[in-house]
Design a protein around this motif. Structure first.
Motif, mmCIF file in Angstrom:
data_model
loop_
_atom_site.group_PDB
_atom_site.id
_atom_site.type_symbol
_atom_site.label_atom_id
_atom_site.label_comp_id
_atom_site.label_asym_id
_atom_site.label_seq_id
_atom_site.Cartn_x
_atom_site.Cartn_y
_atom_site.Cartn_z
ATOM 1 N N SER A 1 15.237 33.861 15.468
ATOM 2 C CA SER A 1 14.400 33.601 16.643
ATOM 3 C C SER A 1 13.036 33.015 16.290
ATOM 4 C CB SER A 1 14.242 34.857 17.493
ATOM 5 O OG SER A 1 13.569 35.870 16.778
ATOM 6 N N ASP A 2 12.397 33.499 15.233
ATOM 7 C CA ASP A 2 11.085 32.958 14.847
ATOM 8 C C ASP A 2 11.184 31.486 14.455
ATOM 9 O OD1 ASP A 2 9.835 35.364 15.347
ATOM 10 O OD2 ASP A 2 9.788 35.980 13.239
ATOM 11 N N ALA B 1 10.237 27.912 23.953
ATOM 12 C CA ALA B 1 9.438 28.935 24.630
ATOM 13 C C ALA B 1 10.154 30.273 24.727
ATOM 14 C CB ALA B 1 9.053 28.449 26.030
ATOM 15 N N ALA B 2 11.479 30.248 24.855
ATOM 16 C CA ALA B 2 12.236 31.495 25.007
ATOM 17 C C ALA B 2 13.687 31.263 24.609
ATOM 18 C CB ALA B 2 12.170 31.988 26.453
ATOM 19 N N ILE B 3 14.341 32.345 24.241
ATOM 20 C CA ILE B 3 15.775 32.327 23.933
ATOM 21 C C ILE B 3 16.441 33.293 24.901
ATOM 22 C CG2 ILE B 3 17.560 32.747 22.204
ATOM 23 C CD1 ILE B 3 15.314 32.357 20.066
ATOM 24 N N ALA C 1 17.205 43.654 20.255
ATOM 25 C CA ALA C 1 17.028 42.224 20.560
ATOM 26 C C ALA C 1 15.789 41.941 21.408
ATOM 27 C CB ALA C 1 18.279 41.702 21.279
ATOM 28 N N GLN C 2 14.630 42.422 20.985
ATOM 29 C CA GLN C 2 13.405 42.200 21.753
ATOM 30 C C GLN C 2 13.058 40.716 21.880
ATOM 31 O OE1 GLN C 2 13.451 44.212 19.025
ATOM 32 N NE2 GLN C 2 12.748 46.233 19.609
ATOM 33 N N ALA D 1 23.490 30.255 15.892
ATOM 34 C CA ALA D 1 22.045 30.050 15.839
ATOM 35 C C ALA D 1 21.670 29.003 14.799
ATOM 36 C CB ALA D 1 21.342 31.374 15.540
ATOM 37 N N GLU D 2 22.333 29.028 13.645
ATOM 38 C CA GLU D 2 22.016 28.050 12.590
ATOM 39 C C GLU D 2 22.312 26.629 13.055
ATOM 40 O OE1 GLU D 2 24.222 30.561 12.166
ATOM 41 O OE2 GLU D 2 23.430 31.869 10.609
ATOM 42 N N ALA D 3 23.422 26.441 13.765
ATOM 43 C CA ALA D 3 23.802 25.122 14.254
ATOM 44 C C ALA D 3 22.814 24.616 15.296
ATOM 45 C CB ALA D 3 25.215 25.151 14.819
ATOM 46 N N VAL D 4 22.377 25.505 16.181
ATOM 47 C CA VAL D 4 21.407 25.119 17.208
ATOM 48 C C VAL D 4 20.071 24.777 16.555
ATOM 49 C CG1 VAL D 4 20.129 25.921 19.234
ATOM 50 C CG2 VAL D 4 22.567 26.456 19.006
#
Length: 157
Positions: free
Chosen positions: A60-61, A69-71, A91-92, A150-153
């Motif tokens: 996420s970072d 801006a957000a996930i 998952a904060q 996540a890695e692909a995105v």
């Protein structure tokens, strides 16, 4: 099915927060900012809980450092289940959205029928949304988990 370059249809999603139940349209959620949204077939299911959500938490970072801006994570579950799943996964960093009646998923054309197993569910996908317009769409083929990771995105940002 929604395509890259199209504006998302206005549909209501729910989110249970510490302030109570929030009901917002995706227009309210995504307008004026660049976000990542990923969808899973179901909360607490094996691939979703062991890989998909955890990878977005871990990265996420790095994702947000690319101007996101957000996930958001969305599933055809109720808001209580999504909140409990997010808490169980720590998952904060991720906003957990409920598409309880699958109206968002159906409006995107990304629904699938799992029959007696779970009924109408979402196809596994991820998208980059820029001011409510789909700027990247990564839909998994059945039984695969590669393009929505996540890695692909992160590589597409």
């Amino acid at each position: 099915m929604i395509e890259q370059g199209q504006t998302l249809p206005a549909v209501t999603l729910s989110q249970l927060t510490d302030e109570g139940m929030q009901t917002l349209t995706n227009t309210e959620l995504f307008s004026g900012k660049k976000v990542v949204l990923f969808a899973v077939p179901g909360a607490f299911t094996p691939t979703c809980s062991n890989a998909h959500l955890p990878e977005f938490i871990t990265l996420s970072d790095k994702i947000k450092a690319k101007g996101i801006a957000a996930i958001y994570c969305v599933s055809v579950n109720d808001a209580f289940v999504m909140k409990a799943w997010g808490e169980s996964q720590n998952a904060q960093e991720i906003d957990m959205l409920a598409d309880g009646d699958a109206s968002f998923t159906k409006a995107l054309g990304l629904d699938k029928d799992t029959g007696g197993f779970g009924g109408t569910r979402s196809t596994r996908y991820a998208m980059i949304i820029d001011d409510n317009v789909v700027s990247g769409l990564f839909v998994e083929k059945e039984k695969e988990f590669t393009v929505s990771r996540a890695e692909a995105v992160l590589e597409k940002l």
